[in-house]
Motif scaffolding. Structure first.
Motif, mmCIF file in Angstrom:
data_model
loop_
_atom_site.group_PDB
_atom_site.id
_atom_site.type_symbol
_atom_site.label_atom_id
_atom_site.label_comp_id
_atom_site.label_asym_id
_atom_site.label_seq_id
_atom_site.Cartn_x
_atom_site.Cartn_y
_atom_site.Cartn_z
ATOM 1 N N TYR A 24 0.840 -1.206 0.000
ATOM 2 C CA TYR A 24 0.000 0.000 0.000
ATOM 3 C C TYR A 24 0.871 1.251 0.000
ATOM 4 O O TYR A 24 0.654 2.183 -0.783
ATOM 5 N N GLY A 48 2.650 2.126 -3.229
ATOM 6 C CA GLY A 48 1.715 2.704 -4.193
ATOM 7 C C GLY A 48 1.308 4.106 -3.795
ATOM 8 O O GLY A 48 1.239 5.025 -4.626
ATOM 9 N N SER A 66 4.049 6.608 -4.407
ATOM 10 C CA SER A 66 4.203 6.805 -5.833
ATOM 11 C C SER A 66 3.098 7.712 -6.360
ATOM 12 O O SER A 66 3.340 8.658 -7.117
ATOM 13 N N ASN A 67 1.863 7.431 -5.934
ATOM 14 C CA ASN A 67 0.745 8.256 -6.395
ATOM 15 C C ASN A 67 0.881 9.689 -5.910
ATOM 16 O O ASN A 67 0.515 10.624 -6.619
ATOM 17 N N ALA A 97 -4.063 3.310 -4.592
ATOM 18 C CA ALA A 97 -2.709 3.186 -4.067
ATOM 19 C C ALA A 97 -2.316 1.722 -3.960
ATOM 20 O O ALA A 97 -1.205 1.328 -4.305
ATOM 21 N N ARG A 148 -1.692 0.202 -7.366
ATOM 22 C CA ARG A 148 -0.429 0.738 -7.851
ATOM 23 C C ARG A 148 0.727 0.035 -7.150
ATOM 24 O O ARG A 148 1.701 -0.377 -7.772
ATOM 25 N N GLY A 149 0.583 -0.140 -5.835
ATOM 26 C CA GLY A 149 1.621 -0.811 -5.055
ATOM 27 C C GLY A 149 1.833 -2.235 -5.523
ATOM 28 O O GLY A 149 2.967 -2.706 -5.637
#
Lengths: 447, 394
Positions: B74, B77, B80-81, B93, B96-97
């Motif tokens: 989590y 992500g 990164s977001n 998130a 994405r993670g």
């Protein structure tokens, strides 16, 4: 009474199939047997042939290392079979019992006569009557050397191991006999120590004058080797002797009556046993006589699930063994066995939910895993009752570092089997140590 | 269940002696025992055995790794977001993670198992469960931006040099996952130096992953220039004590949340899998070393010296390292007092390396590996002392 606290060890109280405390007298078996194979270290020389008729207490075989050490027939009748194993090891001498068994006659010894008799004469009487093999010597657990005088003799009443006969059952009504037995031992050496468990108040009360040590602790706190380890002051005591509580009764009975005693109280337990209780029966009884009609994948162990041997269904009980335990073999495969919560899996560790389960749990002969390399988790050192560091000691043995393994206390090992039991890598630690001890004994010839 | 069982039974003939894939029996065995508990029974006394085995042992470590793993996914992500200007909400998130972390885990397991299988087949022994843990620990110690090929090289080094050349699980004296990480650390310092941390950044134009780097709390603390202001500098950079404790800040995948590592540590100690002596010893080591440095701190000394020792517990990878790496029983000492010393020295060395050695902002990995090397010596000293007390029996 001196109190001893044994901190390490492990209690098997929560395993299902404990024998009840009541005792039953089953009928007379058709055959009994002597098992030379199960007596460690001896080199038996047969003194009978198939077809010979024997009395209770006639010589069956002797030890070639010292022919004065003789082993007697546990029954009267005819030698039915002598079964040999690989390399002509004598496995069983089977005696078909006669209707009325004849008794070999020996000299009896009254309590007064015992006080006056010389030690040498007493030893000769015990050797003659085939009682000597009941006395064993540390550290190798071989039969004691009749020519030696031990620093001490330890008597173990022994009921801390799961499924062994309870002292209150086999001592029931035999208080005087036990006292007489202790007097015999006192003739052999000055120091006779008898240990009893603190959680057994009946036995303590009954045998008050004969108990020298009271121990607190889990299995194998009752082992004479553990008692020796915890009270010894110097290494001169390492060569002490020991004898089991039931065998003290046999000694006493022999000298009191002048007849070779064959009575044995045997605990029959385990989840697969038809009757889980004590049986007052005799030495060398067929296992099927105590647990008839058992079918399926069941393992018969004689002499305890931790130290005993696996016997076949039509085997017999040896001279020293006093318990028969029947457990399922359980060669079943279990889907995702490692990921289950394990509410019913008995374990020393805290890795299963059975940690919270106080009821009796079923045990079986499954290895519960596969042999792996030792990961040095140290569980074995946590349970070793004589403070050996098994995880290091067994590596010394495997690396042939004899001196170092001796420094680790190899000869103090009481062969309780707890180290192998708890090992998550399923290393046969106890077997490795036991074999190393025996190899050292055979190589050096020290007694 | 019957179907799976029948499948294994029907395939067994190819793998047993005389079958066409006889050599690959360890692979068959490992796969089968994953599904089914083996049916082996005891051959010598004792006739009953404990229910605990290594598979259970290692799966419990994996269970304890789940909180840092999921939070790591989590958090990777989320960070990164955040830098890419996308939604930091939970679901975007987390997905994405997953796309950042899963490739690393898959590479680690695939490459690592390749080596495990290879050595098991050549050496004709069964595959040890130890790698299940190593293969998951390793990616959790990596920054999310590490190229996959570097992860593959790292795990290869860890498994082969860190473990297999010494004889496999149980005979290695270094923690294999950390050995692999140390290799990447020294071989490719550009990607994981410890003073900057990399966060994956989604490049809007090309769709290819780019990266953004920022200073780690350790680097912030190390370069503070005024006496007594280290905590303030950390707070200014966004690293308050509670952020560091709960873990919502950039860092290596698994290490950021001290809280979840604490949960893992408590779980492992309750289950009796990890040694509480090592973990508690480590915490005491950090606190006392930090306190000692506090005493030495003056106006003219390095400002980092005056940092509140509690910060060292939650910064960097200490919580993760002491919980999951230092407690590896194979590379840790086996004796009880030695475990206290080992844990304590790991903790204090971590602080000394962080504060006093400007070349390495992070010290956990190095201090654990260093103490791994000393573990046999600690054992040796304690065993010698213990054996001297025994009454000789020869």
């Amino acid at each position: 009474m001196i109190a001893i606290k044994v901190k390490k060890g492990y209690d098997f109280k929560n395993i299902a199939g404990q024998p009840a405390l009541e005792a039953e007298k089953p009928g007379k078996p058709a055959c009994v047997a002597a098992l030379p194979e199960k007596i460690p270290f001896i080199k038996p020389r047969l003194r009978v042939e198939v077809g010979d008729s024997v009395k209770i207490g006639s010589v069956l075989f002797e030890d070639r290392r010292n022919p004065a050490v003789r082993f007697m027939s546990p029954g009267g009748g005819e030698i039915a079979q002598i079964n040999f194993g690989p390399r002509r090891i004598i496995k069983e001498i089977v005696i078909r019992l006669a209707e009325n068994e004849a008794q070999a006659e020996f000299d009896a010894l009254s309590e007064k006569a015992l006080e006056q008799i010389e030690r040498d004469k007493l030893v000769a009487m015990l050797l003659d009557g085939g009682m000597w093999p009941l006395i064993k010597a540390f550290p190798f657990r071989d039969i004691a050397d009749p020519a030696a005088v031990p620093p001490a003799i330890f008597v173990s009443l022994g009921a801390k191991e799961a499924f062994q006969p309870a002292p209150e059952v086999y001592l029931n009504g035999k208080k005087n006999l036990f006292g007489y037995g202790i007097k015999i031992l006192q003739k052999l050496t000055q120091n006779v120590y008898a240990g009893a468990a603190a959680d057994n108040p009946n036995v303590l009360k009954e045998l008050r004058e004969n108990i020298t040590h009271v121990f607190k602790g889990a299995y194998p706190a009752d082992d004479p080797g553990v008692l020796l380890y915890h009270i010894k002051q110097s290494s001169s005591e390492n060569r002490s002797w020991y004898i089991a509580g039931q065998d003290v009764l046999l000694l006493a009975q022999f000298l009191m009556t002048g007849a070779y005693p064959v009575e044995r109280t045997v605990a029959v337990g385990g989840t697969s046993a038809p009757k889980k209780k004590h049986f007052i029966t005799r030495i060398g009884v067929p296992l099927a006589h105590l647990a008839p009609g058992v079918n399926g994948d069941v393992r018969f162990t004689a002499g305890g699930i931790l130290r005993g041997y696996a016997a076949s269904k039509d085997g017999y009980l040896g001279l020293y063994e006093t318990s028969v335990t029947l457990l399922p073999e359980s060669g079943e495969k279990e889907l995702f066995g490692f990921a289950r919560p394990g509410f019913e899996k008995p374990s020393y560790s805290r890795a299963f939910l059975s940690f919270f389960n106080t009821s009796a749990l079923p045990a079986n002969c499954n290895l519960h895993g596969d042999g792996r390399a030792c990961i040095n988790c140290g569980a074995c050192a946590e349970v070793c009752p004589v403070d050996i560091l098994p995880q290091f000691a067994f590596k010394c043995v495997l690396a042939d570092e004899v001196e170092e393994s001796l420094q680790h206390g190899l000869l103090d090992c009481v062969e309780c089997g707890l180290c192998s039991y708890v090992c998550p890598s399923k290393v046969e630690v106890c077997t490795i140590l036991k074999k190393a001890k025996a190899a050292y004994y055979k190589e050096t010839g020290v007694k | 269940m019957r179907i799976i069982q029948n499948f294994f039974d029907s395939q067994r003939k190819h793998f047993v002696k005389g079958g066409k894939w006889e050599k690959y029996y360890p692979i068959f065995e490992a796969t089968e025992t994953f599904f089914f508990f083996p049916d082996h029974v005891t051959r010598t006394g004792p006739h009953i055995r404990d229910s605990l085995d290594l598979k259970r042992f290692m799966s419990l470590v994996i269970l304890a790794l789940m909180p840092p793993l999921f939070f790591g996914i989590y958090n990777a992500g989320c960070q990164s977001n955040l830098v890419s200007g996308m939604s930091p909400d939970f679901f975007p998130a987390f997905t994405r993670g997953l796309s950042i972390v899963m490739p690393l885990i898959i590479v680690s397991y695939t490459v690592g198992f390749f080596w495990e299988f290879l050595f098991a087949v050549v050496r004709k022994h069964s595959i040890s469960e130890g790698f299940l843990v190593t293969g998951l620990l390793f990616p959790l110690t990596l920054p999310p931006t590490l190229p996959l090929w570097q992860a593959a090289v790292g795990i290869s080094f860890g498994v082969v040099i860190g473990k297999e050349i010494f004889g496999g699980t149980g005979r290695n004296f270094l923690n294999p996952a950390l050995t692999g990480r140390a290799f990447i650390f020294f071989a490719y310092p550009g990607k994981m130096s410890g003073d900057t941390v990399w966060t994956v950044m989604a490049s809007v134009k090309a769709g290819a992953a780019d990266a953004f780097s920022g200073a780690t709390p350790l680097a912030v603390a190390a370069v503070t220039d005024a006496y007594g202001s280290t905590e303030a500098a950390l707070t200014k950079a966004g690293f308050t004590f509670s952020t560091l404790f709960w873990g919502r800040h950039p860092g290596s995948i698994g290490e950021t949340s001290a809280f979840l590592c604490l949960i893992g540590a408590i779980l492992l100690m309750l289950l009796g899998i990890a040694s509480c002596r090592i973990i508690i010893g480590g915490v005491l080591g950090v606190l006392s070393a930090g306190f000692l440095l506090n005493l030495a701190a003056t106006e003219n000394s390095l400002p980092f010296l005056s940092l509140n020792p509690a910060y060292h517990l939650v910064m960097g990878g200490f919580a993760f390292g002491i919980t999951y790496m230092a407690t590896d029983p194979v590379s840790a000492p086996g004796m009880n007092t030695a475990k206290w010393v080992y844990g304590f020295l790991i903790g204090s060395l971590t602080v000394f390396i962080r504060v006093l050695n400007p070349a390495y902002p992070e010290g956990v990995m190095l201090s654990i590996l260093f103490m791994n090397v000393f573990a046999p010596l600690l054992d040796h000293i304690e065993i010698k002392a213990k054996l001297r007390k025994r009454i000789a029996n020869v």
